[in-house]
Design an enzyme around this catalytic site. Structure first.
Site, mmCIF file in Angstrom:
data_model
loop_
_atom_site.group_PDB
_atom_site.id
_atom_site.type_symbol
_atom_site.label_atom_id
_atom_site.label_comp_id
_atom_site.label_asym_id
_atom_site.label_seq_id
_atom_site.Cartn_x
_atom_site.Cartn_y
_atom_site.Cartn_z
ATOM 1 N N CYS A 78 0.843 -1.198 0.000
ATOM 2 C CA CYS A 78 0.000 0.000 0.000
ATOM 3 C C CYS A 78 0.881 1.252 0.000
ATOM 4 C CB CYS A 78 -0.978 -0.020 1.175
ATOM 5 S SG CYS A 78 -2.372 1.129 0.967
ATOM 6 N N HIS A 188 -3.675 -5.102 -0.278
ATOM 7 C CA HIS A 188 -3.264 -5.628 1.023
ATOM 8 C C HIS A 188 -3.328 -7.152 1.014
ATOM 9 C CE1 HIS A 188 -3.186 -1.882 3.454
ATOM 10 N NE2 HIS A 188 -4.036 -1.452 2.534
ATOM 11 N N GLU A 190 -2.330 -9.124 3.251
ATOM 12 C CA GLU A 190 -2.651 -9.607 4.603
ATOM 13 C C GLU A 190 -4.159 -9.582 4.873
ATOM 14 O OE1 GLU A 190 -2.281 -5.155 5.223
ATOM 15 O OE2 GLU A 190 -1.450 -6.696 3.898
#
Length: 209
Positions: A78, A188, A190
């Site tokens: 990001c 992202h 994650e």
């Protein structure tokens, strides 16, 4: 050891949890000297560009040593990806400049019709690989992975050879980049469930080479 750099700009805990779930030895570090033994480095980031540049400044020397000279695998996520670029429309300060290009705010004024897209670009979207990469699926595959995005700015003017994936939101934009051992994703991983796990698994394999 995969080190996740906590410079006050990102949610490091979720990245650490996913890496450990995948069997990797991972740690969150917040001091420059803690990067000295890193086998790979992850730079997350959420927030404004100039503030991120200032927060990263104490780490620049050791990052240049580890990433540019020792060639350890590096992943920016990001804002962490945007900081790899030369500059951003959001701020006045220079980024790391490890990959050519700038971060540009979404601009839909040239889109014809009544379609009104919201900024920030938020939610799940399809990612299309355009150049073979160690961390993304093969460009020969017909199906594309889906990742989670939250951002108002995106990479622009990135050289074609450094673009590894694109996403469409009003228009196509570069959402993943690479230059040698340096990788960046606007999305992202994650927060992207199985697709994020697959990307992190590929990144982990880089540290074993």
């Amino acid at each position: 050891m995969i080190t996740i750099l906590d410079y006050g700009m990102g949610n490091c805990g979720s990245i650490k949890n996913m890496l450990r779930y995948l069997g990797a030895d991972a740690a969150i570090v917040s001091e420059p000297e803690e990067l000295e033994n890193a086998k790979a480095i992850i730079l997350p980031g959420v927030g404004s560009y100039d503030y991120g540049v200032k927060q990263l400044d104490p780490f620049k020397s050791v990052l240049e040593k580890k990433v540019l000279r020792e060639k350890v695998p590096f992943l920016g996520i990001c804002l962490g990806m945007q900081l790899l670029l030369e500059s951003s429309e959001e701020g006045q300060l220079s980024g790391l400049g490890w990959i050519k290009g700038e971060a540009k705010r979404f601009d839909f004024t040239s889109i014809e019709g009544d379609q009104r897209l919201v900024v920030p670009h938020m939610g799940w979207n399809e990612v299309k690989p355009v150049t073979p990469s160690d961390i993304m699926q093969s460009v020969e595959k017909h199906s594309h992975d889906r990742f989670y995005f939250v951002h108002s700015y995106h990479a622009d003017r990135v050289p074609e050879e450094n673009q590894i994936s694109v996403c469409h939101y009003g228009y196509d934009f570069t959402c993943a980049v690479q230059h040698k051992n340096i990788y960046g994703t606007q999305f992202h991983p994650e927060k992207s469930h199985k697709f994020g796990k697959q990307l992190f698994s590929r990144f982990i394999r880089l540290t074993e080479c």
